[in-house]
Enzyme design. Structure first.
Site, PDB file in Angstrom:
ATOM      1  N   GLU A  35       0.829  -1.213   0.000  1.00 24.43           N
ATOM      2  CA  GLU A  35       0.000   0.000   0.000  1.00 24.43           C
ATOM      3  C   GLU A  35       0.858   1.256   0.000  1.00 24.43           C
ATOM      4  O   GLU A  35       0.885   2.017   0.975  1.00 24.43           O
ATOM      5  CB  GLU A  35      -0.881   0.003   1.264  1.00 24.43           C
ATOM      6  CG  GLU A  35      -1.778  -1.205   1.388  1.00 24.43           C
ATOM      7  CD  GLU A  35      -2.424  -1.307   2.765  1.00 24.43           C
ATOM      8  OE1 GLU A  35      -1.970  -0.641   3.707  1.00 24.43           O
ATOM      9  OE2 GLU A  35      -3.383  -2.060   2.885  1.00 24.43           O
TER      10      GLU A  35
ATOM     11  N   TYR B 250       6.291  17.350  12.203  1.00 23.60           N
ATOM     12  CA  TYR B 250       7.364  16.337  12.300  1.00 23.60           C
ATOM     13  C   TYR B 250       8.761  16.934  12.182  1.00 23.60           C
ATOM     14  O   TYR B 250       9.723  16.191  12.033  1.00 23.60           O
ATOM     15  CB  TYR B 250       7.260  15.301  11.173  1.00 23.60           C
ATOM     16  CG  TYR B 250       5.904  14.733  10.888  1.00 23.60           C
ATOM     17  CD1 TYR B 250       5.228  13.982  11.840  1.00 23.60           C
ATOM     18  CD2 TYR B 250       5.313  14.900   9.639  1.00 23.60           C
ATOM     19  CE1 TYR B 250       3.988  13.426  11.550  1.00 23.60           C
ATOM     20  CE2 TYR B 250       4.076  14.347   9.345  1.00 23.60           C
ATOM     21  CZ  TYR B 250       3.420  13.610  10.304  1.00 23.60           C
ATOM     22  OH  TYR B 250       2.205  13.062  10.011  1.00 23.60           O
TER      23      TYR B 250
ATOM     24  N   CYS C 279      -0.431  32.465  12.317  1.00 28.64           N
ATOM     25  CA  CYS C 279      -0.153  33.129  13.579  1.00 28.64           C
ATOM     26  C   CYS C 279       0.404  32.120  14.593  1.00 28.64           C
ATOM     27  O   CYS C 279      -0.226  31.837  15.611  1.00 28.64           O
ATOM     28  CB  CYS C 279      -1.464  33.723  14.059  1.00 28.64           C
ATOM     29  SG  CYS C 279      -1.179  35.106  15.096  1.00 28.64           S
TER      30      CYS C 279
ATOM     31  N   TYR D  72       0.833  13.851   1.801  1.00 29.23           N
ATOM     32  CA  TYR D  72       0.516  14.384   3.134  1.00 29.23           C
ATOM     33  C   TYR D  72       0.713  15.900   3.212  1.00 29.23           C
ATOM     34  O   TYR D  72       1.085  16.430   4.250  1.00 29.23           O
ATOM     35  CB  TYR D  72       1.339  13.661   4.210  1.00 29.23           C
ATOM     36  CG  TYR D  72       1.216  12.157   4.117  1.00 29.23           C
ATOM     37  CD1 TYR D  72       0.022  11.527   4.466  1.00 29.23           C
ATOM     38  CD2 TYR D  72       2.264  11.364   3.644  1.00 29.23           C
ATOM     39  CE1 TYR D  72      -0.113  10.147   4.349  1.00 29.23           C
ATOM     40  CE2 TYR D  72       2.130   9.994   3.523  1.00 29.23           C
ATOM     41  CZ  TYR D  72       0.936   9.400   3.878  1.00 29.23           C
ATOM     42  OH  TYR D  72       0.808   8.036   3.754  1.00 29.23           O
TER      43      TYR D  72
HETATM   44  C1  LIG Z   1      -2.335   1.210   6.752  1.00 30.75           C
HETATM   45  C2  LIG Z   1      -1.473   2.092   5.931  1.00 30.75           C
HETATM   46  N1  LIG Z   1      -1.174   1.701   4.681  1.00 30.75           N
HETATM   47  C3  LIG Z   1      -0.413   2.480   3.884  1.00 30.75           C
HETATM   48  C4  LIG Z   1       0.098   3.690   4.313  1.00 30.75           C
HETATM   49  C5  LIG Z   1       0.921   4.483   3.370  1.00 30.75           C
HETATM   50  O1  LIG Z   1       2.185   4.669   3.831  1.00 30.75           O
HETATM   51  P1  LIG Z   1       3.290   5.433   2.948  1.00 30.75           P
HETATM   52  O2  LIG Z   1       2.695   6.694   2.503  1.00 30.75           O
HETATM   53  O3  LIG Z   1       4.394   5.602   3.889  1.00 30.75           O
HETATM   54  O4  LIG Z   1       3.642   4.525   1.826  1.00 30.75           O
HETATM   55  C6  LIG Z   1      -0.180   4.105   5.616  1.00 30.75           C
HETATM   56  C7  LIG Z   1       0.411   5.348   6.143  1.00 30.75           C
HETATM   57  O5  LIG Z   1       1.429   5.339   6.782  1.00 30.75           O
HETATM   58  C8  LIG Z   1      -0.988   3.298   6.449  1.00 30.75           C
HETATM   59  O6  LIG Z   1      -1.302   3.678   7.675  1.00 30.75           O
HETATM   60  N1  LIG Z   2       1.099  12.053   7.590  1.00 35.44           N
HETATM   61  C1  LIG Z   2       2.354  11.398   7.745  1.00 35.44           C
HETATM   62  C2  LIG Z   2       2.318   9.973   7.441  1.00 35.44           C
HETATM   63  C3  LIG Z   2       1.264   9.254   8.144  1.00 35.44           C
HETATM   64  C4  LIG Z   2       1.081   7.987   7.526  1.00 35.44           C
HETATM   65  C5  LIG Z   2      -0.260   7.418   7.779  1.00 35.44           C
HETATM   66  N2  LIG Z   2      -0.208   6.187   8.546  1.00 35.44           N
HETATM   67  C6  LIG Z   2       3.459  12.145   7.041  1.00 35.44           C
HETATM   68  O1  LIG Z   2       3.245  13.200   6.582  1.00 35.44           O
HETATM   69  O2  LIG Z   2       4.555  11.728   6.967  1.00 35.44           O
END
Ligand SMILES: Cc1ncc(COP(=O)(O)O)c(C=O)c1O
Ligand SMILES: N[C@@H](CCCC[NH3+])C(=O)O
Length: 431
Positions: A289, A333, A360, A389
């Protein structure tokens, strides 16, 4: 700044997909998300090829949380990938884009009853079941609708991936999945006989995100394959699918040394084959995924520089017309990004400055140490690798409208999300 995908420089100006970033900023205004459509498609094709989707019937499900719009759903459908959704909103987006529901994996550690109903009604291919509560609800709703739902159990494999604490998910102390250590997974399997409308077809784990090292994925494969064998021996259940989640890291700055999609896929597939042979079981269908590794490097954000504040012997703040509302990752992060001035790609005089957002909040800093050229108010600054993201985590803090999104390819730009207007910001409000 590293040039990704179809970026090029002509007459000191940055082009993406053959389109001038200066023209894009003039036409669509800033902040603006730009996606290199051909790079997204190329990444999808690499995954299909090296994860042996056609050869071994493995599956690649794009993780929609990274970046999902109607256009993106359509693109993922055209590239024959499956889709991982994690909420009713993502599922609805896929539904509206006519995404084939059987190719959807429905995730989430606390799906609501309404979301579960919606998933079952629409016919999603697999629920990735996270907990006992969800199991009971799926059974009840399927019973009412006389349906059988195929599911995976999400497990917490107890793997420490070396990444930011907030994006680790595989360790024992995690809100996600059935723990192995306390026997929850076994209890869930033992209870399956009372669920007549649920069919367990596989296991899922996701160990975290932005991971560079392949070893944690190899450990994950080993744990999952051992589990499949154990479940067969203990419970006589044949699990034919293993979903390893996402997590492969990408380049944001020079410090990042990501593996290629090919290296990552080959390592997983090879290890699975070796491990299955070692313990004498048939190689299962593998699912992954990826989110970030499909969309991150394909996306960039354009901003217009406004105020420039030089605090002598301390720092120069260069402020832009966006910030943590369109990209929260630096604040959340401490994520690093590279940047450049798209209308001055060849200037030599480099200044070390801090790129600040307009919110702000003192923490609304996009890049703490940026080396950029002779900067002036009105210049257009680009941050690269913002495709995952970024837009999907955008907010309306300080009542700042969400930016527009364009896809570029072969010299053409295509608006795929309009800029939010002030009136749209107030659309839900009542006096
Ligand atoms: C269950 C699941 N699958 C897939 C992803 C996708 O991860 P990435 O964007 O690091 O490939 C995430 C996010 O971390 C996730 O929580
Ligand atoms: N939102 C995060 C990743 C989270 C992944 C979801 N499990 C990032 O920007 O790196």
């Amino acid at each position: 700044m590293k040039l990704h995908g179809n970026m090029s420089i002509k007459n000191n100006t940055l082009y993406i997909g053959g389109v001038s970033c200066v023209d894009l900023a003039n036409k669509y205004s800033t902040p603006l998300y730009i996606f290199d459509e051909n790079l997204i498609r190329e990444n999808c094709r690499e995954y299909r090829k090296y994860f042996k989707v056609d050869e071994n019937s493995n599956k690649v499900a794009y993780a929609g949380k990274a970046f999902l719009t109607l256009y993106m759903c359509n693109l993922i459908k055209e590239e024959n990938l499956c889709l991982d959704v994690v909420s009713g909103g993502e599922l609805y987006t896929a539904h509206k884009a006519n995404f084939p529901m059987e190719n959807i994996l429905f995730h989430g550690n606390n799906k609501t009853i309404d979301e579960i109903k919606m998933g079952i009604k629409l016919g999603v291919g697999r629920f990735v079941v996270d907990n006992f509560y969800e199991l009971d609800i799926i059974e009840e709703i399927c019973k009412e609708n006389n349906k059988i739902q195929e599911i995976y159990f999400r497990i917490t494999p107890g793997i420490e991936a070396h990444t930011h604490d907030y994006i680790k998910t595989g360790q024992i102390d995690s809100k996600f999945g059935f723990a192995l250590i306390n026997g929850d997974l076994y209890e869930a399997i033992e209870k399956l006989s009372k669920y007549k409308h649920i069919k367990l077809v596989g296991l899922h784990a996701h160990i975290g995100s932005q991971i560079f090292d392949i070893q944690p994925f190899i450990d994950e494969v080993d744990i999952m394959i051992d589990l499949i064998k154990e479940i067969k021996e203990k419970y006589n259940i044949d699990l034919k699918e293993i979903d390893l989640g996402g997590g492969i890291g990408v380049y944001y700055t020079k410090e990042d040394k990501p593996k290629t999609i090919k290296e990552f896929c080959e390592a997983i597939i090879n290890r699975t084959e070796v491990k299955c042979k070692e313990i004498g079981i048939k190689v299962p269908t593998l699912i992954i995924e990826p989110g970030r590794s499909i969309s991150a490097n394909a996306g960039s954000t354009l901003y217009t520089i406004g105020s420039i504040k030089d605090i002598k012997n301390v720092r120069t703040y260069v402020s832009v017309d966006g910030g943590m509302t369109d990209n929260i990752r630096p604040s959340l992060y401490k994520a690093g990004y590279e940047c450049s001035i798209v209308n001055k790609m060849k200037y030599e005089k480099v200044n070390n400055v801090t790129v600040a957002g307009k919110c702000c909040e003192s923490g609304d800093i996009l890049i703490t140490h940026a080396n950029i050229m002779d900067i002036e108010s009105g210049d257009i600054l680009i941050t690269t690798s913002t495709g995952a993201y970024g837009y999907s985590m955008a907010s309306n803090y300080n009542k700042i409208p969400k930016p527009a999104v364009v896809m570029v390819s072969n010299g053409k730009a295509n608006l795929v999300c309009k800029r939010q207007t002030y009136d749209e910001l107030l659309e839900l409000e009542l006096i």
